[in-house]
Design an enzyme around this catalytic site. Structure first.
Site, PDB file in Angstrom:
ATOM      1  CE1 TYR A 193      -6.941   2.538  10.757  1.00  0.00           C
ATOM      2  CE2 TYR A 193      -8.493   3.882  10.235  1.00  0.00           C
ATOM      3  CZ  TYR A 193      -7.222   3.672  10.620  1.00  0.00           C
ATOM      4  OH  TYR A 193      -7.179   4.062   8.847  1.00  0.00           O
ATOM      5  CB  ALA A 205       3.548  -0.313  10.554  1.00  0.00           C
ATOM      6  NE  ARG A 226      14.371 -11.072   3.872  1.00  0.00           N
ATOM      7  CZ  ARG A 226      16.036 -10.196   4.240  1.00  0.00           C
ATOM      8  NH1 ARG A 226      16.436  -9.667   2.898  1.00  0.00           N
ATOM      9  NH2 ARG A 226      16.386 -10.589   5.850  1.00  0.00           N
ATOM     10  N   GLY A 244       0.867  -1.288   0.204  1.00  0.00           N
ATOM     11  CA  GLY A 244       0.171   0.024   0.212  1.00  0.00           C
ATOM     12  C   GLY A 244       0.647   1.612   0.553  1.00  0.00           C
TER      13      GLY A 244
HETATM   14  N1  LIG Z   1      -5.676   2.712   2.709  1.00  0.00           N
HETATM   15  C1  LIG Z   1      -7.025   3.861   2.983  1.00  0.00           C
HETATM   16  O1  LIG Z   1      -7.875   3.866   2.853  1.00  0.00           O
HETATM   17  C2  LIG Z   1      -6.329   5.107   3.958  1.00  0.00           C
HETATM   18  C3  LIG Z   1      -6.423   6.145   4.638  1.00  0.00           C
HETATM   19  C4  LIG Z   1      -6.329   6.242   5.857  1.00  0.00           C
HETATM   20  C5  LIG Z   1      -5.461   6.778   6.230  1.00  0.00           C
HETATM   21  N2  LIG Z   1      -4.944   5.400   6.067  1.00  0.00           N
HETATM   22  C6  LIG Z   1      -3.601   5.067   6.660  1.00  0.00           C
HETATM   23  O2  LIG Z   1      -2.750   4.556   5.753  1.00  0.00           O
HETATM   24  C7  LIG Z   1      -1.712   4.186   6.571  1.00  0.00           C
HETATM   25  C8  LIG Z   1      -0.909   2.718   5.983  1.00  0.00           C
HETATM   26  O3  LIG Z   1      -2.273   2.080   4.741  1.00  0.00           O
HETATM   27  P1  LIG Z   1      -2.220   1.085   3.673  1.00  0.00           P
HETATM   28  O4  LIG Z   1      -3.839   1.651   3.197  1.00  0.00           O
HETATM   29  O5  LIG Z   1      -1.338   1.486   3.064  1.00  0.00           O
HETATM   30  O6  LIG Z   1      -2.327  -0.138   4.085  1.00  0.00           O
HETATM   31  P2  LIG Z   1      -2.075  -1.570   4.287  1.00  0.00           P
HETATM   32  O7  LIG Z   1      -2.515  -3.047   5.136  1.00  0.00           O
HETATM   33  O8  LIG Z   1      -1.851  -2.001   2.483  1.00  0.00           O
HETATM   34  O9  LIG Z   1      -0.171  -1.748   4.588  1.00  0.00           O
HETATM   35  C9  LIG Z   1      -0.116  -1.843   5.745  1.00  0.00           C
HETATM   36  C10 LIG Z   1       1.231  -1.996   6.316  1.00  0.00           C
HETATM   37  O10 LIG Z   1       1.970  -1.867   7.816  1.00  0.00           O
HETATM   38  C11 LIG Z   1       2.152  -3.501   8.193  1.00  0.00           C
HETATM   39  N3  LIG Z   1       2.046  -3.640   9.431  1.00  0.00           N
HETATM   40  C12 LIG Z   1       0.001  -3.968  10.406  1.00  0.00           C
HETATM   41  N4  LIG Z   1       0.549  -4.643  11.835  1.00  0.00           N
HETATM   42  C13 LIG Z   1       2.070  -3.979  11.484  1.00  0.00           C
HETATM   43  C14 LIG Z   1       2.952  -4.564  12.462  1.00  0.00           C
HETATM   44  N5  LIG Z   1       1.689  -4.981  14.199  1.00  0.00           N
HETATM   45  N6  LIG Z   1       3.719  -4.641  12.982  1.00  0.00           N
HETATM   46  C15 LIG Z   1       4.379  -4.432  11.831  1.00  0.00           C
HETATM   47  N7  LIG Z   1       4.040  -4.004  10.257  1.00  0.00           N
HETATM   48  C16 LIG Z   1       2.763  -3.995  10.475  1.00  0.00           C
HETATM   49  C17 LIG Z   1       1.577  -4.582   6.563  1.00  0.00           C
HETATM   50  O11 LIG Z   1       2.376  -5.720   6.535  1.00  0.00           O
HETATM   51  C18 LIG Z   1       1.223  -3.878   5.623  1.00  0.00           C
HETATM   52  O12 LIG Z   1       2.134  -3.655   4.944  1.00  0.00           O
HETATM   53  C19 LIG Z   1      -2.166   3.416   7.565  1.00  0.00           C
HETATM   54  O13 LIG Z   1      -1.702   4.009   9.129  1.00  0.00           O
HETATM   55  C20 LIG Z   1      -3.445   3.730   7.539  1.00  0.00           C
HETATM   56  O14 LIG Z   1      -4.481   3.624   8.638  1.00  0.00           O
HETATM   57  C21 LIG Z   1      -4.972   4.333   5.061  1.00  0.00           C
END
Ligand SMILES: NC(=O)c1ccc[n+]([C@@H]2O[C@H](COP(=O)([O-])OP(=O)(O)OC[C@H]3O[C@@H](n4cnc5c(N)ncnc54)[C@H](O)[C@@H]3O)[C@@H](O)[C@H]2O)c1
Length: 248
Positions: free
Chosen positions: A156, A92, A46, A19
């Site tokens: 959340y 994350a 990786r 993401g």
């Molecule tokens: N995608 C959206 O619509 C959206 C909207 C608002 C905010 N966000 C925020 O943007 C950020 C990224 O979101 P995204 O959509 O790319 O998420 P995603 O789920 O695609 O990626 C999140 C990453 O965090 C890693 N992760 C999760 N738990 C973990 C842990 N315990 N230790 C280490 N790594 C961990 C996951 O393996 C993953 O690679 C987040 O903070 C999310 O809350 C996303």
């Protein structure tokens, strides 16, 4: 073009494997930075590192579970032994869309451990070195869910509201030391996290966005890179990237 000043600097990205985090890694490498890429998903992390920097000269994949304080300390030691961190992206997060009547105490604690406690612990560890060196940029990935209520966002959304508050506390604490701390608050962005809600829920959520679509990860990254740029008088701010979903 924005001169981010990231060339030659060292960046730590959490949640780097997928993401927005993966897009951040690619963008920072393109800017000429060294990137420590931290994620719990070792295989995907990786694979991302090999694709993004095939020689591996400027990327260091680090496996850590951010819900574990000891793992955060170990990851910080590993990264700072490699290179001192100039820029930290706390990206994350653990999503949880669940009615407030159904969230368990364990789920609540897990969301807060990853989305808020981990940011506190990692930022404090990294910021100590930034303060000593007189330079640092910290960007926290918050969410519109932390700014306006959703029925399923008790854990959340509260964790993201807390992250916005924590951003300001660190910003106030570090402002005199050349370290800025800001947040980005995206609304829905096209990542695995969002796709997991299913096509119908996605269509309903998209209909609420005045710009009529969800963001790309790159659009969120652009704002995050602006906040991470070396020449900046911005601190303690939360920048909305939401297509007009919340105007304040
Ligand atoms: N995608 C959206 O619509 C959206 C909207 C608002 C905010 N966000 C925020 O943007 C950020 C990224 O979101 P995204 O959509 O790319 O998420 P995603 O789920 O695609 O990626 C999140 C990453 O965090 C890693 N992760 C999760 N738990 C973990 C842990 N315990 N230790 C280490 N790594 C961990 C996951 O393996 C993953 O690679 C987040 O903070 C999310 O809350 C996303």
């Amino acid at each position: 073009m924005l001169d981010t000043g990231l060339a030659g600097r060292t960046v730590l990205v959490t949640g780097s494997a997928h993401g927005i985090g993966a897009a951040l890694v690619r963008a920072c490498l393109a800017e000429g930075a060294f990137v420590a890429a931290l994620d719990i998903d070792e295989a995907a992390n990786r694979a991302l590192a090999e694709r993004a920097d095939p020689g591996g000269a400027r990327i260091r994949p680090v496996r850590a579970d951010l819900s574990d304080p000891a793992a955060i300390a170990a990851a910080h030691d590993e990264v700072s032994a490699w290179r001192p961190v100039d820029v930290l992206f706390n990206n994350a997060a653990r999503p949880l869309a669940r009615s407030l009547w159904e969230i368990t105490a364990e789920e609540w604690d897990e969301v807060f451990a990853i989305n808020l406690r981990a940011v506190f612990l990692l930022t404090r560890a990294v910021a100590a070195g930034m303060r000593e060196r007189g330079f640092g940029r910290i960007v926290n990935m918050a969410s519109v869910a932390g700014q306006t209520p959703r029925p399923t966002g008790a854990a959340y959304g509260s964790s993201k509201a807390g992250l916005i508050a924590l951003t300001r506390v660190f910003a106030a604490e570090l402002a005199a030391y050349g370290v800025t701390v800001n947040a980005v608050a995206p609304a829905m962005t096209d990542t695995p996290m969002v796709r997991s809600v299913g096509p119908e829920a996605l269509a309903a959520l998209t209909a609420q966005v005045p710009m009529g679509r969800i963001a790309t990860p790159e659009e969120v990254v652009r704002v995050a890179l602006f906040l991470a740029s070396a020449e900046s008088f911005v601190t303690g701010a939360t920048y909305d990237v939401n297509g007009g979903a919340l105007m304040r």
